[in-house]
Design a protein around this motif. Structure first.
Motif, PDB file in Angstrom:
ATOM      1  N   VAL A  80      41.385 -10.728  41.108  1.00 28.37           N
ATOM      2  CA  VAL A  80      41.799 -11.885  41.897  1.00 28.37           C
ATOM      3  C   VAL A  80      40.974 -12.000  43.181  1.00 28.37           C
ATOM      4  O   VAL A  80      40.760 -13.104  43.704  1.00 28.37           O
ATOM      5  CB  VAL A  80      43.309 -11.817  42.216  1.00 28.37           C
ATOM      6  N   PHE A  81      40.465 -10.887  43.677  1.00 30.29           N
ATOM      7  CA  PHE A  81      39.700 -10.911  44.917  1.00 30.29           C
ATOM      8  C   PHE A  81      38.350 -11.607  44.752  1.00 30.29           C
ATOM      9  O   PHE A  81      37.724 -11.980  45.751  1.00 30.29           O
ATOM     10  CB  PHE A  81      39.504  -9.480  45.444  1.00 30.29           C
ATOM     11  N   GLU A  82      37.920 -11.790  43.517  1.00 25.09           N
ATOM     12  CA  GLU A  82      36.675 -12.520  43.281  1.00 25.09           C
ATOM     13  C   GLU A  82      36.782 -13.972  43.743  1.00 25.09           C
ATOM     14  O   GLU A  82      35.763 -14.633  43.978  1.00 25.09           O
ATOM     15  CB  GLU A  82      36.315 -12.464  41.800  1.00 25.09           C
ATOM     16  N   LEU A  83      37.998 -14.474  43.875  1.00 25.22           N
ATOM     17  CA  LEU A  83      38.191 -15.835  44.357  1.00 25.22           C
ATOM     18  C   LEU A  83      37.652 -16.010  45.772  1.00 25.22           C
ATOM     19  O   LEU A  83      37.315 -17.132  46.178  1.00 25.22           O
ATOM     20  CB  LEU A  83      39.679 -16.200  44.333  1.00 25.22           C
ATOM     21  N   TRP A  84      37.583 -14.923  46.525  1.00 25.59           N
ATOM     22  CA  TRP A  84      37.095 -14.991  47.897  1.00 25.59           C
ATOM     23  C   TRP A  84      35.643 -14.505  48.014  1.00 25.59           C
ATOM     24  O   TRP A  84      35.161 -14.279  49.113  1.00 25.59           O
ATOM     25  CB  TRP A  84      38.012 -14.170  48.814  1.00 25.59           C
ATOM     26  N   GLY A  85      34.981 -14.355  46.875  1.00 24.31           N
ATOM     27  CA  GLY A  85      33.590 -13.936  46.891  1.00 24.31           C
ATOM     28  C   GLY A  85      33.447 -12.428  46.896  1.00 24.31           C
ATOM     29  O   GLY A  85      34.422 -11.684  47.020  1.00 24.31           O
ATOM     30  N   ALA A  86      32.230 -11.971  46.751  1.00 30.13           N
ATOM     31  CA  ALA A  86      31.956 -10.531  46.710  1.00 30.13           C
ATOM     32  C   ALA A  86      32.334  -9.876  48.033  1.00 30.13           C
ATOM     33  O   ALA A  86      32.087 -10.439  49.107  1.00 30.13           O
ATOM     34  CB  ALA A  86      30.487 -10.287  46.393  1.00 30.13           C
ATOM     35  N   ARG A  87      32.942  -8.699  47.951  1.00 29.99           N
ATOM     36  CA  ARG A  87      33.302  -7.976  49.167  1.00 29.99           C
ATOM     37  C   ARG A  87      32.034  -7.466  49.845  1.00 29.99           C
ATOM     38  O   ARG A  87      31.174  -6.856  49.221  1.00 29.99           O
ATOM     39  CB  ARG A  87      34.238  -6.809  48.856  1.00 29.99           C
TER      40      ARG A  87
ATOM     41  N   THR B  70      34.024  -7.268  58.673  1.00 27.34           N
ATOM     42  CA  THR B  70      35.261  -6.632  59.144  1.00 27.34           C
ATOM     43  C   THR B  70      36.489  -7.488  58.836  1.00 27.34           C
ATOM     44  O   THR B  70      37.593  -7.119  59.221  1.00 27.34           O
ATOM     45  CB  THR B  70      35.199  -6.365  60.655  1.00 27.34           C
ATOM     46  N   ASP B  71      36.275  -8.624  58.162  1.00 23.08           N
ATOM     47  CA  ASP B  71      37.384  -9.543  57.904  1.00 23.08           C
ATOM     48  C   ASP B  71      37.560  -9.858  56.420  1.00 23.08           C
ATOM     49  O   ASP B  71      38.024 -10.937  56.064  1.00 23.08           O
ATOM     50  CB  ASP B  71      37.178 -10.840  58.683  1.00 23.08           C
ATOM     51  N   ASN B  72      37.199  -8.912  55.562  1.00 25.14           N
ATOM     52  CA  ASN B  72      37.411  -9.107  54.128  1.00 25.14           C
ATOM     53  C   ASN B  72      38.898  -9.292  53.837  1.00 25.14           C
ATOM     54  O   ASN B  72      39.761  -8.724  54.522  1.00 25.14           O
ATOM     55  CB  ASN B  72      36.889  -7.903  53.339  1.00 25.14           C
ATOM     56  N   ILE B  73      39.199 -10.058  52.795  1.00 25.23           N
ATOM     57  CA  ILE B  73      40.588 -10.261  52.389  1.00 25.23           C
ATOM     58  C   ILE B  73      41.218  -8.924  52.010  1.00 25.23           C
ATOM     59  O   ILE B  73      40.553  -8.036  51.483  1.00 25.23           O
ATOM     60  CB  ILE B  73      40.663 -11.263  51.218  1.00 25.23           C
ATOM     61  N   THR B  74      42.491  -8.769  52.292  1.00 27.73           N
ATOM     62  CA  THR B  74      43.204  -7.511  52.068  1.00 27.73           C
ATOM     63  C   THR B  74      44.323  -7.712  51.041  1.00 27.73           C
ATOM     64  O   THR B  74      44.602  -8.834  50.608  1.00 27.73           O
ATOM     65  CB  THR B  74      43.826  -7.022  53.377  1.00 27.73           C
TER      66      THR B  74
ATOM     67  N   CYS C 158      42.346  -5.583  57.365  1.00 27.11           N
ATOM     68  CA  CYS C 158      40.893  -5.643  57.473  1.00 27.11           C
ATOM     69  C   CYS C 158      40.427  -4.607  58.497  1.00 27.11           C
ATOM     70  O   CYS C 158      41.191  -4.169  59.361  1.00 27.11           O
ATOM     71  CB  CYS C 158      40.437  -7.045  57.869  1.00 27.11           C
ATOM     72  N   THR C 159      39.164  -4.212  58.401  1.00 30.40           N
ATOM     73  CA  THR C 159      38.667  -3.121  59.253  1.00 30.40           C
ATOM     74  C   THR C 159      38.611  -3.517  60.725  1.00 30.40           C
ATOM     75  O   THR C 159      38.589  -2.653  61.595  1.00 30.40           O
ATOM     76  CB  THR C 159      37.287  -2.654  58.781  1.00 30.40           C
ATOM     77  N   ALA C 160      38.602  -4.813  61.024  1.00 21.72           N
ATOM     78  CA  ALA C 160      38.612  -5.236  62.430  1.00 21.72           C
ATOM     79  C   ALA C 160      39.874  -4.763  63.143  1.00 21.72           C
ATOM     80  O   ALA C 160      39.873  -4.554  64.366  1.00 21.72           O
ATOM     81  CB  ALA C 160      38.498  -6.757  62.514  1.00 21.72           C
ATOM     82  N   TYR C 161      40.938  -4.569  62.383  1.00 21.97           N
ATOM     83  CA  TYR C 161      42.212  -4.149  62.964  1.00 21.97           C
ATOM     84  C   TYR C 161      42.139  -2.732  63.521  1.00 21.97           C
ATOM     85  O   TYR C 161      42.914  -2.363  64.411  1.00 21.97           O
ATOM     86  CB  TYR C 161      43.296  -4.247  61.887  1.00 21.97           C
ATOM     87  N   ALA C 162      41.180  -1.943  63.032  1.00 29.23           N
ATOM     88  CA  ALA C 162      41.086  -0.542  63.446  1.00 29.23           C
ATOM     89  C   ALA C 162      40.782  -0.389  64.929  1.00 29.23           C
ATOM     90  O   ALA C 162      41.080   0.660  65.522  1.00 29.23           O
ATOM     91  CB  ALA C 162      40.022   0.175  62.614  1.00 29.23           C
ATOM     92  N   LYS C 163      40.213  -1.406  65.553  1.00 28.85           N
ATOM     93  CA  LYS C 163      39.885  -1.271  66.978  1.00 28.85           C
ATOM     94  C   LYS C 163      41.134  -1.216  67.852  1.00 28.85           C
ATOM     95  O   LYS C 163      41.059  -0.885  69.034  1.00 28.85           O
ATOM     96  CB  LYS C 163      38.970  -2.402  67.427  1.00 28.85           C
ATOM     97  N   TYR C 164      42.287  -1.537  67.246  1.00 27.07           N
ATOM     98  CA  TYR C 164      43.546  -1.463  67.989  1.00 27.07           C
ATOM     99  C   TYR C 164      44.363  -0.226  67.620  1.00 27.07           C
ATOM    100  O   TYR C 164      45.512  -0.097  68.042  1.00 27.07           O
ATOM    101  CB  TYR C 164      44.385  -2.718  67.714  1.00 27.07           C
ATOM    102  N   ALA C 165      43.772   0.686  66.840  1.00 25.10           N
ATOM    103  CA  ALA C 165      44.524   1.846  66.362  1.00 25.10           C
ATOM    104  C   ALA C 165      44.961   2.753  67.507  1.00 25.10           C
ATOM    105  O   ALA C 165      46.062   3.304  67.492  1.00 25.10           O
ATOM    106  CB  ALA C 165      43.697   2.630  65.350  1.00 25.10           C
ATOM    107  N   ALA C 166      44.106   2.923  68.483  1.00 25.67           N
ATOM    108  CA  ALA C 166      44.420   3.797  69.623  1.00 25.67           C
ATOM    109  C   ALA C 166      44.847   2.957  70.826  1.00 25.67           C
ATOM    110  O   ALA C 166      44.248   1.918  71.109  1.00 25.67           O
ATOM    111  CB  ALA C 166      43.214   4.646  69.982  1.00 25.67           C
ATOM    112  N   GLU C 167      45.895   3.399  71.477  1.00 23.40           N
ATOM    113  CA  GLU C 167      46.385   2.780  72.708  1.00 23.40           C
ATOM    114  C   GLU C 167      46.528   1.253  72.599  1.00 23.40           C
ATOM    115  O   GLU C 167      45.912   0.498  73.348  1.00 23.40           O
ATOM    116  CB  GLU C 167      45.471   3.135  73.883  1.00 23.40           C
ATOM    117  N   PRO C 168      47.346   0.790  71.655  1.00 23.28           N
ATOM    118  CA  PRO C 168      47.493  -0.666  71.479  1.00 23.28           C
ATOM    119  C   PRO C 168      48.035  -1.355  72.720  1.00 23.28           C
ATOM    120  O   PRO C 168      47.765  -2.547  72.927  1.00 23.28           O
ATOM    121  CB  PRO C 168      48.457  -0.783  70.298  1.00 23.28           C
ATOM    122  N   TRP C 169      48.786  -0.651  73.545  1.00 22.77           N
ATOM    123  CA  TRP C 169      49.322  -1.261  74.762  1.00 22.77           C
ATOM    124  C   TRP C 169      48.197  -1.638  75.729  1.00 22.77           C
ATOM    125  O   TRP C 169      48.384  -2.480  76.600  1.00 22.77           O
ATOM    126  CB  TRP C 169      50.312  -0.320  75.437  1.00 22.77           C
TER     127      TRP C 169
END
Length: 288
Positions: free
Chosen positions: A74-81, A86-90, A175-186
């Protein structure tokens, strides 16, 4: 859950004998089909693992780990990963997309008024239901149950299922962009989950929680309270005034925005379904 094989599923496909399993009132999560039908609602459901399988983070077989096993055809609907993006469909995005495709079908069924739709789910599927409602304004009512982090609770609280554990255990959900908030989200976050809740307005939203610290249901209440101005901006009543209500106290359920919590286990219980139906009746039978 993440198991690809059990008594009711084989290789992430639901077996026919699974029908009716959730009618057992002894389960933590129940599906009271007769009650839903008796209240005048048609019911549609599907297995999320048939859209995107949900392998465990500790899977030993490399071919069945979260990446790449979760990313089915189904992910092929959004094109090749593209690993560089950093914003690939999840998986969460795909599950939310599938809910909208279910609504497409409902719109074509005679006797079903798809304008009066309720989207719900619990845990990871509550996250998906919330995302679906935000993306697709055709959903009239959203009732996410026990979303956990990444759903309703405020992320800056850094409590329970927080941004760190989300990025560590569930790499196929975000998506991997979310990882930049993993530490100290506050410190790192310039936004919070109440903005996601607010994006449902002016449609109806009922947040259902329970007592597990992992799911931070107090954080869910605070997010709903912070999102409330989005409804008042539209001239509607927001979250009722008051403090974090006790378990089974329904005083924080307003006509368009509400919050309620209970004890019991992880899942959608009979209480959740009753609160959902009463809330939806008030919205849908009172006119959109």
């Amino acid at each position: 859950g993440g198991s690809r094989n059990n008594a009711y599923a084989q290789d992430n496909r639901v077996l026919p004998k699974s029908r009716g399993f959730r009618l057992d009132q002894n389960n933590d999560s129940v599906f009271p089909l007769q009650m839903l039908l008796a209240r005048g609602y048609a019911v549609m459901t599907a297995c999320y693992c048939e859209v995107s399988p949900d392998p465990n983070s500790g899977e030993s077989d490399p071919a069945r780990r979260q990446n790449p096993f979760a990313y089915t055809g189904v992910f092929e609907l959004w094109g090749a990963r593209d690993p560089a993006r950093t914003d690939n469909i999840t998986s969460l995005g795909a599950w939310a997309w599938a809910l909208s495709r279910g609504l497409d079908l409902a719109e074509r069924l005679p006797g079903v008024d798809a304008r009066k739709s309720v989207v719900t789910g619990y845990s990871r599927l509550a996250k998906a239901a919330l995302i679906a409602a935000v993306r697709d304004e055709r959903f009239a009512v959203c009732v996410p149950v026990q979303t956990g982090g990444g759903g309703c609770p405020l992320a800056k609280r850094d409590f329970g299922e927080n941004t760190s554990t989300e990025n560590y255990y569930f790499t196929h959900w975000y998506c991997t962009a979310y990882a930049k908030y993993a530490a100290e989200p506050w410190k790192s976050l310039t936004f919070d989950q109440h903005l996601l809740l607010a994006a449902v307005a002016p449609r109806a939203l009922l947040v259902c929680g329970y007592g597990s610290k992992w799911f931070d249901t107090e954080g869910e209440y605070l997010a709903a309270k912070a999102a409330s101005p989005a409804w008042t901006l539209h001239g509607m009543k927001g979250l009722p005034e008051g403090t974090w209500p006790d378990e089974y106290d329904t005083s924080a359920i307003g006509p368009r925005l509400g919050y309620v919590r209970r004890s019991e286990g992880h899942g959608i219980s009979g209480y959740d379904w009753t609160w959902l139906l009463d809330f939806a009746d008030g919205v849908l039978k009172g006119g959109l």
